[in-house]
Design a protein around this motif. Structure first.
Motif, mmCIF file in Angstrom:
data_model
loop_
_atom_site.group_PDB
_atom_site.id
_atom_site.type_symbol
_atom_site.label_atom_id
_atom_site.label_comp_id
_atom_site.label_asym_id
_atom_site.label_seq_id
_atom_site.Cartn_x
_atom_site.Cartn_y
_atom_site.Cartn_z
ATOM 1 N N ARG A 1 35.611 22.227 52.490
ATOM 2 C CA ARG A 1 36.476 21.079 52.504
ATOM 3 C C ARG A 1 37.255 20.981 51.199
ATOM 4 N N GLU B 1 32.250 18.476 64.562
ATOM 5 C CA GLU B 1 31.468 19.335 63.681
ATOM 6 C C GLU B 1 30.126 19.740 64.279
ATOM 7 N N ARG C 1 39.906 24.742 64.839
ATOM 8 C CA ARG C 1 39.818 25.719 63.760
ATOM 9 C C ARG C 1 40.699 25.317 62.577
ATOM 10 N N LYS D 1 44.069 17.570 56.424
ATOM 11 C CA LYS D 1 43.746 18.991 56.365
ATOM 12 C C LYS D 1 42.415 19.225 55.646
ATOM 13 N N GLY D 2 41.416 19.679 56.417
ATOM 14 C CA GLY D 2 40.119 20.006 55.847
ATOM 15 C C GLY D 2 39.252 18.825 55.476
ATOM 16 N N GLU E 1 41.349 22.335 61.529
ATOM 17 C CA GLU E 1 40.776 21.178 60.850
ATOM 18 C C GLU E 1 41.852 20.240 60.305
ATOM 19 N N ARG E 2 42.827 19.919 61.151
ATOM 20 C CA ARG E 2 43.885 19.011 60.736
ATOM 21 C C ARG E 2 44.499 18.330 61.956
ATOM 22 N N ARG F 1 33.885 13.591 53.583
ATOM 23 C CA ARG F 1 34.458 13.264 54.877
ATOM 24 C C ARG F 1 34.238 11.802 55.226
ATOM 25 N N GLY G 1 30.905 24.098 63.830
ATOM 26 C CA GLY G 1 31.237 23.400 62.605
ATOM 27 C C GLY G 1 30.117 23.478 61.586
ATOM 28 N N GLY H 1 36.747 18.066 58.890
ATOM 29 C CA GLY H 1 36.303 19.209 59.668
ATOM 30 C C GLY H 1 37.078 19.363 60.953
ATOM 31 N N ARG H 2 36.409 19.892 61.959
ATOM 32 C CA ARG H 2 37.035 20.163 63.250
ATOM 33 C C ARG H 2 37.376 18.845 63.955
ATOM 34 N N THR I 1 35.937 13.670 65.721
ATOM 35 C CA THR I 1 35.636 14.923 65.042
ATOM 36 C C THR I 1 34.711 15.784 65.903
#
Length: 378
Positions: A2, A358, A311, A334-335, A313-314, A19, A363, A338-339, A356
């Motif tokens: 991250r 993860e 993939r 972005k990042g 993550e955004r 997060r 994830g 996570g997913r 999300t």
């Protein structure tokens, strides 16, 4: 790994804390991510956003709920509360849209989670909860009676549509009711690429049906559920303000796609991936390198399609003008979380719910994963 988030009045570090919203307090203003376009990218097809230096038109207003396991489908009930499905645990949970309190509504019988299959998309209509799920022999759509009260349980599932091909991968799974009152479904070709071009198969298609599962009146192929074909793995469906259907689609190694869906059109897979400018195939309106997106759920709000990236993550924003893209895609979050699996517009398009992903075995879950975030739009 991250990336640290640019925030106001607070600094966070660490995978889980990075997060989480600090104390659930200050609404955070996000800045668009940026990167150079990859070598060989077609003109007008960025892998990351152009930036203008201005603040992004979205802010995280809080975390509605957390601790969800393999969340996938999301649907809004009359009154604003949410239903969320667990792909692997086969359950549906009601989430209070104000407090975030979770109320389990029960396990859906007949679901056989494996790989990317399980209990997937949800839709709500006229006292029914519709679900797209992976069963022992196929993917299928069922519906269950639900009274709508916090203490109510789901009724027994009734088949709406059976016989959608299933696989370890590429099961599609998004369902939604369109402005025409019909039920739409995005399916995958299950890794058997030939299914996408076979109009006799339900795999690799966008399907349009009545709420009872019959071919909808006006479908392009008489007597068929198929509305469009040549798709690899459709997991996002949304309609814009003028009733045009948009769909997100996973590419293989090169291009993920956002498509404007027209009746009877062939979207190319496996013959072409991304924009090929070949007669007989419909090009996407936007495309991304697969590392930057892997798009799942989408929503329409404030003149744009918002796309959740797994993939990548955004969260992508694709501005539209009619049936065309009106600017470069922009990336947010972005990042940071996570997913990202599912995004849903509500409150007249002023808010997005973002789920999300993860805990889907791909994830790296941290404390609180998975969660539903409340995003406010400017």
């Amino acid at each position: 790994m991250r990336r640290g988030r640019v925030v106001s009045r607070t600094v966070r570090s660490g995978t889980g804390a990075g997060r989480a919203l600090a104390g659930g307090a200050v609404a955070l203003l996000l800045l668009a991510g940026c990167a150079d376009a990859p070598a060989g990218a077609p003109s007008g097809t960025p892998s990351a956003p152009a930036t203008s230096g201005s603040p992004a038109p979205v802010r995280v207003a809080g975390t509605l709920t957390e601790g969800l396991k393999s969340p996938w489908g999301l649907a809004e009930l009359p009154g604003g509360d949410l239903l969320v499905s667990s792909r692997d645990e086969r359950t549906v949970t009601r989430v209070d849209a104000r407090s975030g309190r979770q109320t389990p509504l029960g396990e859906v019988p007949g679901v056989r989670p494996e790989g990317e299959g399980g209990l997937l998309g949800l839709a709500v209509r006229d006292g029914w909860v519709y679900a797209y799920l992976t069963a022992a022999s196929d993917n299928r759509i069922v519906r269950m009676r639900y009274g709508g009260g916090a203490g109510d349980r789901l009724g027994a599932p009734e088949p709406v549509l059976t016989g959608i091909p299933k696989g370890f991968v590429h099961n599609g799974g998004r369902i939604a009711f369109g402005p025409d009152g019909m039920l739409w479904a995005g399916t995958g070709e299950t890794g058997r690429t030939g299914l996408a071009q076979d109009r006799g198969s339900l795999g690799g298609k966008i399907l349009r049906m009545t709420p009872e599962g019959r071919p909808a009146p006006g479908n392009p192929f008489p007597g068929s559920l198929v509305y469009s074909y040549g798709h690899r793995n459709v997991q996002g469906l949304a309609w814009d303000a003028d009733g045009r259907l948009w769909a997100s689609e996973f590419g293989q190694d090169t291009w993920d796609e956002l498509n404007l869906v027209r009746p009877g059109r062939n979207y190319g897979w496996p013959v072409v991936e991304g924009a090929a400018h070949r007669s007989g195939y419909t090009d996407p309106v936007a495309q991304w390198r697969t590392a930057d997106a892997s798009p799942s759920g989408i929503a329409y709000a404030r003149g744009a399609i918002w796309t959740a990236g797994l993939r990548g993550e955004r969260l992508w924003r694709i501005p539209l003008s009619g049936g065309e893209r009106s600017g470069e895609p922009e990336a947010f979050l972005k990042g940071e979380y996570g997913r990202l699996r599912t995004v849903l517009a509500t409150a007249g398009g002023a808010r997005l719910w973002l789920v999300t992903s993860e805990t889907d075995t791909r994830g790296t879950p941290g404390p609180g994963d998975d969660r539903i975030l409340r995003l406010e739009l400017g």
